[in-house]
Design an enzyme around this catalytic site. Structure first.
Site, PDB file in Angstrom:
ATOM      1  N   LYS A 107       0.822  -1.208   0.000  1.00  0.00           N
ATOM      2  CA  LYS A 107       0.000   0.000   0.000  1.00  0.00           C
ATOM      3  C   LYS A 107       0.860   1.263   0.000  1.00  0.00           C
ATOM      4  O   LYS A 107       0.357   2.343  -0.304  1.00  0.00           O
ATOM      5  CB  LYS A 107      -0.967  -0.010   1.182  1.00  0.00           C
ATOM      6  CG  LYS A 107      -2.066  -1.062   1.042  1.00  0.00           C
ATOM      7  CD  LYS A 107      -3.102  -0.962   2.149  1.00  0.00           C
ATOM      8  CE  LYS A 107      -4.261  -1.923   1.922  1.00  0.00           C
ATOM      9  NZ  LYS A 107      -3.934  -3.309   2.314  1.00  0.00           N
TER      10      LYS A 107
HETATM   11  C1  LIG Z   1      -4.647  -4.407   1.599  1.00  0.00           C
HETATM   12  C2  LIG Z   1      -3.926  -5.716   1.562  1.00  0.00           C
HETATM   13  C3  LIG Z   1      -4.308  -6.770   0.682  1.00  0.00           C
HETATM   14  C4  LIG Z   1      -5.531  -6.678  -0.198  1.00  0.00           C
HETATM   15  O1  LIG Z   1      -5.380  -5.779  -1.247  1.00  0.00           O
HETATM   16  P1  LIG Z   1      -6.672  -5.256  -2.063  1.00  0.00           P
HETATM   17  O2  LIG Z   1      -6.164  -4.225  -2.975  1.00  0.00           O
HETATM   18  O3  LIG Z   1      -7.586  -4.686  -1.015  1.00  0.00           O
HETATM   19  O4  LIG Z   1      -7.274  -6.422  -2.735  1.00  0.00           O
HETATM   20  C5  LIG Z   1      -3.520  -7.901   0.659  1.00  0.00           C
HETATM   21  N1  LIG Z   1      -2.446  -8.044   1.459  1.00  0.00           N
HETATM   22  C6  LIG Z   1      -2.052  -7.074   2.307  1.00  0.00           C
HETATM   23  C7  LIG Z   1      -0.867  -7.298   3.187  1.00  0.00           C
HETATM   24  C8  LIG Z   1      -2.771  -5.881   2.403  1.00  0.00           C
HETATM   25  O5  LIG Z   1      -2.390  -4.933   3.273  1.00  0.00           O
END
Ligand SMILES: *Cc1c(COP(=O)(O)O)cnc(C)c1O
Length: 434
Positions: A107
């Protein structure tokens, strides 16, 4: 570029409006009106390009009409200033390690890009009043957004989290920053935090008084840049001389922002043969693929908790991209779903066989490759977070100690500063408007 609402294509916005508002006025999600194909010459030389060069080329196709070249280049080079290596784990299976950024999770990419783009739009706008970013978090989103926006002029971030319900490591990543970041400790649940944020967005008087926006994956500036690293993964395979004609990518999915950006990347020409959406027990998308019916439900808690989503927001974007065709969606994406026991089993077996430490989220996608990859295909799975972020769970499962990266240790040594409130909206409103 014009962006339209997934609920009604006649409701449109400029990039700036889409980024500042987040959601369309009819609560739909914004989609780019045109999908620009990247030229064949780009894919011929991609193996020799850096992450920043590739990201800038892709960013120009997405945002080049709306942001001047040199500004966009600055934003991209600054946001993408850490490595995203592709590591061979076993045979034809590779890990795309998205955890080398400031908060050790994927993210970081979207959050850092969005912060810089929003900062830019705010600086050139006539109205220089502060933009207030509100995020409710159960852990990872708060840290990525807070760190992405740290020190960005003209932007304040309020991170709301449920007291006692996030791990110490996660908490330290957004409560020790200070400056333009305020951490709000809510005595309640994650749902209470989300409700407070929702209330603020619906509070007309408050919105007239101050600028409010969100920074989750509904925001185009957070979700679209995630496609950069899929191009870079492909580039690394091409560079190593591997066969790139049969590449399959498995994505651990929750809100479906990550995989959806990749699907748009494929529509722009990225030669990925097919995708696997890997789910934990929260598998409404998997069920949709099987039945053609989308039936959202309440989320259940799992050890891959960043994927505990019962009604993924970006499903609307997937539907829109494929013109609502179940058949077309099934042509590009297959699904898998695993329970906690299967996730743990995969982490343990992979560690003892290969020495590679999977985090619970990456493990879901790795297992999907183990079960669904053909011999003549090359599989990439996304390692979305560093295993040390889930240290207790990972150590218990693999039966070995893992070390804490320096970046995490540094957060843990900071001083926690929070504002404590109840789950009552009035209290939250007062903090915002003071
Ligand atoms: C947010 C997150 C996901 C999921 O990603 P999306 O874009 O919401 O599908 C998977 N793994 C981790 C570690 C995350 O923080």
């Amino acid at each position: 570029m014009i962006y339209y609402s997934t609920n009604n294509s006649k409701i449109t916005a400029t990039l700036e409006e889409a980024v500042v508002k987040g959601l369309a006025s009819d609560r739909g999600l914004f989609m780019p009106e045109r999908i620009t194909k990247l030229p064949a010459s780009f894919f011929e030389k991609i193996g020799g390009m850096s992450l920043q060069e590739i990201s800038y080329t892709v960013a120009s196709a997405l945002f080049g009409e709306d942001v001047e070249d040199d500004v966009l280049k600055g934003i991209v080079y600054d946001a993408m200033n850490f490595d995203i290596p592709l590591v061979n784990v076993d045979g034809n299976k590779y890990s795309l390690e998205l955890f080398h950024g400031p908060t050790l999770a994927f993210k970081d990419v979207g959050a850092r890009f969005m912060a810089r783009l929003l900062g830019y739009f705010n600086s050139k706008s006539d109205d220089k009043s502060t933009v207030n970013v509100l995020v409710a978090t159960s852990g990872d989103t708060g840290s990525a957004v807070a760190n992405g926006f740290l020190g960005v002029d003209g932007v304040k971030v309020f991170v709301l989290y449920p007291q006692g319900k996030v791990s110490d490591i996660q908490e330290s990543q957004f409560t020790t920053l200070g400056k333009n970041i305020t951490a709000i400790e809510v005595s309640g649940t994650f749902d209470d935090c989300q409700a407070l944020v929702k209330n603020a967005f619906m509070d007309k008087a408050l919105n007239e008084q101050m600028k409010l926006t969100s920074a989750n994956s509904i925001n185009v500036a957070r979700f679209l840049p995630q496609m950069f690293y899929y191009f870079y993964a492909y580039a690394q395979l091409a560079k190593s001389g591997k066969d790139v004609s049969n590449v399959v990518v498995a994505v651990p999915s929750g809100n479906f922002g990550n995989i959806c950006s990749a699907l748009i990347g494929k529509a722009m020409g990225l030669p990925i043969k097919r995708f696997i959406a890997a789910n934990n027990r929260n598998d409404v998308f998997y069920q949709y693929l099987q039945t053609g019916k989308y039936e959202p439900r309440k989320s259940v808690q799992t050890i891959a908790n960043a994927m505990d989503v019962g009604d993924p927001s970006n499903f609307a974007r997937v539907l829109d991209l494929y013109r609502q065709s179940h058949e077309a969606i099934c042509g590009d994406i297959s699904g898998c779903t695993y329970n906690d026991e299967q996730i743990a089993e995969t982490m343990k077996a992979t560690y003892s066989r290969t020495g590679y430490v999977l985090d619970p989220h990456g493990a879901v996608a790795y297992r999907a490759l183990e079960e669904c990859l053909a011999e003549n295909e090359t599989g990439i799975f996304l390692e979305t977070a560093h295993p040390a972020k889930f240290r207790d769970t990972v150590e218990r499962i693999i039966g070995a100690e893992i070390s804490l990266p320096d970046k995490l240790r540094a957060f843990m040594q900071g001083t926690k500063q929070t504002v404590k409130i109840g789950a009552d909206y009035e209290e939250f409103r007062q903090i915002l408007s003071r």
